[in-house]
Enzyme design. Structure first.
Site, PDB file in Angstrom:
ATOM      1  N   SER A 156      13.125 -31.157 -15.500  1.00 54.49           N
ATOM      2  CA  SER A 156      12.098 -32.027 -16.049  1.00 54.49           C
ATOM      3  C   SER A 156      12.401 -33.505 -15.759  1.00 54.49           C
ATOM      4  CB  SER A 156      11.968 -31.765 -17.553  1.00 54.49           C
ATOM      5  OG  SER A 156      10.807 -32.348 -18.064  1.00 54.49           O
ATOM      6  N   ASP A 356       4.823 -23.071 -15.028  1.00 55.10           N
ATOM      7  CA  ASP A 356       4.943 -24.408 -15.612  1.00 55.10           C
ATOM      8  C   ASP A 356       3.633 -25.162 -15.445  1.00 55.10           C
ATOM      9  OD1 ASP A 356       5.909 -26.731 -16.715  1.00 55.10           O
ATOM     10  OD2 ASP A 356       7.173 -27.269 -15.013  1.00 55.10           O
ATOM     11  N   HIS A 416       8.665 -23.894 -17.416  1.00 55.04           N
ATOM     12  CA  HIS A 416       9.366 -25.158 -17.228  1.00 55.04           C
ATOM     13  C   HIS A 416      10.883 -24.988 -17.317  1.00 55.04           C
ATOM     14  CE1 HIS A 416       9.258 -29.517 -17.022  1.00 55.04           C
ATOM     15  NE2 HIS A 416       9.996 -29.635 -18.115  1.00 55.04           N
TER      16      HIS A 416
END
Length: 437
Positions: A156, A356, A416
């Site tokens: 991320s 994601d 994610h």
């Protein structure tokens, strides 16, 4: 032992484990410490040495997202560390294949802390500078790791920081100010080009039947507002409009989870926060990394085990401030940094989860196509190669493509947090990237 710096031998660790009732890791030893990277700015790191043959295994540094998400907590106990949140051995721990270094960064994340407001980072340049100081100290103290292949893995917003850190580390190694064997950086579901992510939310959700025509129009309109702010270099405004765009997505999808489109946020979670966008975004993207059960673990048994956390510091206590101080830098792209890394010959890997949303694969592919790296035409000509799911031979778990010093992994059935969603595949990818498979 000083307030800002300490470590613990394996024998000391065993004593602490007995006293606190914690389960022992499967093998190996742990070391942890604080480093003062700027006056009043203290960063916490926690190293697990590889289960076997640690002298010949790579060293992997893991960087969490947010900014404000804690690697020592979430990355460690929810994703790749030797124990899970229930302090049970993790079958897919990365410590099986590498020594793993968790660093709580930027300053104020996890157990890291600052003594005063001007100690927080406000941009990735400061984040990179702070990490360089930490790595200088780390490789001096742990000199036995100077020759091990050193990789930075990230997730991320951690990917945005990892790119900047990798570039500064490359320069520092050339100048002789850091002694290590830097072998590459892996950017997982990374916030490298925020606008490319936002602009593809609508099309991605529409093609997966999570938006109708009206919803697509609403999300596209909100994304255009973000685009205008970015193009005008109004990055603080762009971050606020990004928050608005997320709200529009939630309203039109009845609360799709940004971390995995096959799940949905509860009504309570969607409506429990109102007010300024900082509070809303920390609730959406920082608080999920600080669940109550994880917070209780970190501020209870783990804090007692570590034995060096200052009395006035709580795990995650400054996380909201970390995000707030970085808000003006949040929507800035760092594609140019990835270009510089590739041109400098650094091994760069992109990996992304199929499910994601917040950093969707479509958006990742868009910014990759914008690279100016001379090897991009050759990369684009390649067809991808299927990678078997390690738990189901013959079943595809991922696709990958590698050309010169650039690789891309498309991880199937993952959102994610790839190691949480597809632990065996993530471990296999680690082995492939570090050339152990």
């Amino acid at each position: 032992m000083g307030r800002a710096e300490s470590s613990c031998s394996w024998l000391c660790l065993l004593a602490i484990i007995v006293n606190t009732g914690l389960s022992s890791p499967l093998a190996g030893k742990e070391v942890w410490a604080y480093e003062e990277v700027r006056e009043g700015a203290h960063m916490f790191w926690w190293l697990y040495t590889a289960d076997t043959d640690s002298q010949n295994r790579p060293l992997v540094m893991w960087l969490q997202g947010g900014p404000g998400g804690s690697g020592s907590g979430f990355g460690n106990f929810e994703e790749i560390g030797p124990l899970n949140r229930d302090l049970e051995p993790r079958k897919t721990s990365w410590v099986q294949a590498a020594s793993v270094l968790f660093v709580d960064n930027p300053v104020g994340t996890g157990f890291s802390y600052t003594d005063r407001p001007d100690g927080y980072a406000t941009d990735v340049a400061t984040v990179a500078s702070d990490m360089l100081v930490l790595l200088q100290h780390f490789f001096k103290k742990m000199s036995e790791f100077q020759s091990n292949p050193f990789y930075i893995f990230s997730e991320s917003y951690g990917g945005k920081m990892a790119a900047a850190i990798s570039l500064e580390l490359t320069k520092a190694i050339a100048q002789g100010t850091v002694k290590c064997n830097f072998a590459g950086v892996a950017l997982g579901d990374s916030w490298i080009s925020p606008l490319d992510s936002v602009m593809t939310w609508g099309p991605y959700l529409y093609t997966t039947s999570l938006l109708d025509d009206y919803g697509l129009a609403d999300v596209s309109s909100a994304a255009e507002a973000v685009k205008q702010a970015v193009e005008q270099q109004q990055f603080q405004k762009a971050t606020e409009l990004w928050s608005v765009a997320e709200t529009v997505v939630e309203q039109n999808t009845n609360g799709v989870n940004f971390y995995n489109i096959l799940t949905q946020d509860s009504d309570e979670k969607r409506t429990s926060v109102a007010g300024d966008f900082i509070a809303l975004q920390t609730h959406r993207h920082i608080r999920p990394l600080h669940s109550q059960s994880l917070s209780e673990l970190m501020n209870g048994p783990i804090r007692k085990k570590l034995g060096i956390i200052p009395q006035n510091v709580t795990w995650g206590g400054q996380a909201d401030n970390v995000f707030s101080y970085m808000a003006g830098d949040f929507m800035r792209p760092v594609v140019d940094i990835v270009d510089q890394l590739l041109t400098a010959g650094v091994n760069v890997t992109i990996y992304n989860g199929q499910l994601d949303l917040i950093v969707d694969t479509i958006g990742q592919e868009l910014w990759v196509k914008k690279l100016k790296w001379e090897g991009l035409p050759g990369f684009n000509k390649l067809r991808w190669t299927p990678v078997d799911d390690p738990t189901s031979p013959g079943v595809t778990g991922a696709f990958c493509k590698t050309y010169k010093n650039f690789s891309f992994y498309w991880i199937l059935k993952a959102g994610h947090m790839i190691p949480s969603d597809q632990g065996p595949m993530a471990l296999q990818m680690l082995k492939m990237i570090t050339q152990q498979d």
